[in-house]
Design a protein around this motif. Structure first.
Motif, PDB file in Angstrom:
ATOM      1  N   THR A  44       0.836  -1.204   0.000  1.00 43.63           N
ATOM      2  CA  THR A  44       0.000   0.000   0.000  1.00 43.63           C
ATOM      3  C   THR A  44       0.872   1.255   0.000  1.00 43.63           C
ATOM      4  O   THR A  44       0.639   2.193  -0.770  1.00 43.63           O
ATOM      5  CB  THR A  44      -0.944   0.019   1.221  1.00 43.63           C
ATOM      6  N   GLU A  48       1.085   4.179  -2.894  1.00 46.67           N
ATOM      7  CA  GLU A  48       0.829   5.600  -2.634  1.00 46.67           C
ATOM      8  C   GLU A  48       1.969   6.472  -3.156  1.00 46.67           C
ATOM      9  O   GLU A  48       1.746   7.484  -3.827  1.00 46.67           O
ATOM     10  CB  GLU A  48       0.658   5.854  -1.123  1.00 46.67           C
ATOM     11  N   THR A  51       2.179   6.355  -7.020  1.00 42.13           N
ATOM     12  CA  THR A  51       1.054   7.102  -7.597  1.00 42.13           C
ATOM     13  C   THR A  51       1.300   8.609  -7.491  1.00 42.13           C
ATOM     14  O   THR A  51       1.070   9.359  -8.443  1.00 42.13           O
ATOM     15  CB  THR A  51      -0.272   6.723  -6.902  1.00 42.13           C
ATOM     16  N   GLU A 105     -10.153  13.586  -8.087  1.00 44.35           N
ATOM     17  CA  GLU A 105     -10.728  12.898  -6.945  1.00 44.35           C
ATOM     18  C   GLU A 105      -9.676  12.244  -6.087  1.00 44.35           C
ATOM     19  O   GLU A 105      -9.841  11.117  -5.626  1.00 44.35           O
ATOM     20  CB  GLU A 105     -11.742  11.845  -7.400  1.00 44.35           C
ATOM     21  N   ARG A 106      -8.556  12.915  -5.935  1.00 43.83           N
ATOM     22  CA  ARG A 106      -7.554  12.399  -5.010  1.00 43.83           C
ATOM     23  C   ARG A 106      -8.104  12.597  -3.602  1.00 43.83           C
ATOM     24  O   ARG A 106      -8.670  13.653  -3.297  1.00 43.83           O
ATOM     25  CB  ARG A 106      -6.211  13.151  -5.162  1.00 43.83           C
ATOM     26  N   SER A 107      -7.950  11.596  -2.750  1.00 41.48           N
ATOM     27  CA  SER A 107      -8.545  11.705  -1.424  1.00 41.48           C
ATOM     28  C   SER A 107      -7.686  12.544  -0.484  1.00 41.48           C
ATOM     29  O   SER A 107      -8.125  12.947   0.577  1.00 41.48           O
ATOM     30  CB  SER A 107      -8.746  10.309  -0.838  1.00 41.48           C
ATOM     31  N   MET A 109      -5.112  11.404   1.002  1.00 40.84           N
ATOM     32  CA  MET A 109      -4.689  10.506   2.084  1.00 40.84           C
ATOM     33  C   MET A 109      -3.423   9.724   1.780  1.00 40.84           C
ATOM     34  O   MET A 109      -3.061   8.825   2.524  1.00 40.84           O
ATOM     35  CB  MET A 109      -5.807   9.514   2.374  1.00 40.84           C
ATOM     36  N   GLY A 110      -2.765  10.042   0.689  1.00 42.90           N
ATOM     37  CA  GLY A 110      -1.583   9.280   0.290  1.00 42.90           C
ATOM     38  C   GLY A 110      -0.506   9.237   1.367  1.00 42.90           C
ATOM     39  O   GLY A 110      -0.093   8.164   1.803  1.00 42.90           O
ATOM     40  N   PHE A 113      -1.609   7.464   4.520  1.00 41.90           N
ATOM     41  CA  PHE A 113      -1.542   6.006   4.371  1.00 41.90           C
ATOM     42  C   PHE A 113      -0.107   5.514   4.536  1.00 41.90           C
ATOM     43  O   PHE A 113       0.143   4.526   5.220  1.00 41.90           O
ATOM     44  CB  PHE A 113      -2.092   5.580   3.005  1.00 41.90           C
ATOM     45  N   ALA A 116       0.652   5.575   8.112  1.00 43.31           N
ATOM     46  CA  ALA A 116      -0.104   4.578   8.885  1.00 43.31           C
ATOM     47  C   ALA A 116       0.497   3.183   8.732  1.00 43.31           C
ATOM     48  O   ALA A 116       0.466   2.383   9.657  1.00 43.31           O
ATOM     49  CB  ALA A 116      -1.566   4.570   8.455  1.00 43.31           C
TER      50      ALA A 116
END
Lengths: 149, 103
Positions: A44, A48, A51, A105-107, A109-110, A113, A116
């Protein structure tokens, strides 16, 4: 204990390479016998960072993203580097929900994340020169995100 | 074009792919929006039965579609989340925004 082992990949800034990058890293870290959850965490975080390089770093998909991964002992270290636009204000870019590309529409949160799912995330960037994301995770140590309930 | 969406009697069922990243996100968004914009969708269901991987691009797709649904007053449900998807939902805060169901 494993000896230090390192690899380096360079690929076009095309979205189809996001899956390639995270799968390659997952295969590379297998020698550490990670849990499925640890593999998913690392995948993940790679997804991120790659991307971000593809969407924010470059406009031209023929530009290159460089990914390095090393393992030593129980630790995984990764860098994802682009030589693209760079980030003016890294602290702001790392704030949850902050995005410069809402039309995609990028959140936003990259980075949240990455933080995290990895133990340590550092970002260096200079406008016009590019961005490097460095991440580290020690396998075998549950993170806060693993004990949420 | 791959078919992610299934439309039946007011319910739009979106079959989420095995791996959902930025590359897949655009395709799902385009297909789902075509139906949401042209049909009267009362319930939007995201089905994660096949999904093993999702990053924050997937969160963007879900939040974006949920926002559209809230403008037209419909329900949004996520179903068949495996343990990994549950974790992604919690880390992103989606678990507080979207109903969960097991079919």
């Amino acid at each position: 204990m494993t000896q230090r082992n390192e690899m380096r990949l360079e690929f076009d800034a095309r979205s189809m390479n996001e899956g390639f990058a995270r799968t390659a890293v997952a295969a590379f870290i297998m020698e550490l016998n990670p849990t499925l959850d640890e593999v998913a965490d690392v995948k993940t975080a790679v997804s991120e960072a790659v991307t971000n390089a593809i969407i924010h770093g470059y406009d031209n998909p023929q530009e290159k993203v460089v990914l390095t991964c090393s393992v030593e002992g129980t630790a995984v270290e990764l860098t994802v580097e682009d030589r693209g636009k760079g980030i003016e204000d890294v602290a702001r870019a790392m704030e949850p929900f902050y995005t410069t590309r809402p039309e995609l529409e990028r959140s936003g949160m990259g980075f949240a994340f990455m933080e995290a799912f990895m133990d340590d995330v550092r970002v260096t960037s200079s406008p016009g020169k590019g961005t490097t994301v460095w991440m580290r995770k020690n396998l075998g140590n549950p993170k806060v995100a693993d004990t949420y309930e | 074009m791959e078919n992610y969406c299934e439309w039946k009697e007011g319910c739009l069922l979106v079959h989420m792919p095995k791996e959902l990243d930025h590359h897949q996100a655009g395709l799902i968004r385009a297909e789902a929006d075509l139906i949401i914009d042209t049909c009267r969708v009362q319930t939007l269901v995201f089905d994660f039965k096949k999904t093993e991987f999702m990053d924050s691009s997937g969160i963007g797709v879900i939040i974006g579609r949920s926002r559209k649904m809230s403008y037209q007053g419909g329900r949004v449900v996520a179903q068949n989340l495996n343990q990994r998807m549950e974790k992604i939902f919690v880390v992103s805060g989606l678990h507080k925004m979207i109903e969960k169901e097991n079919s």
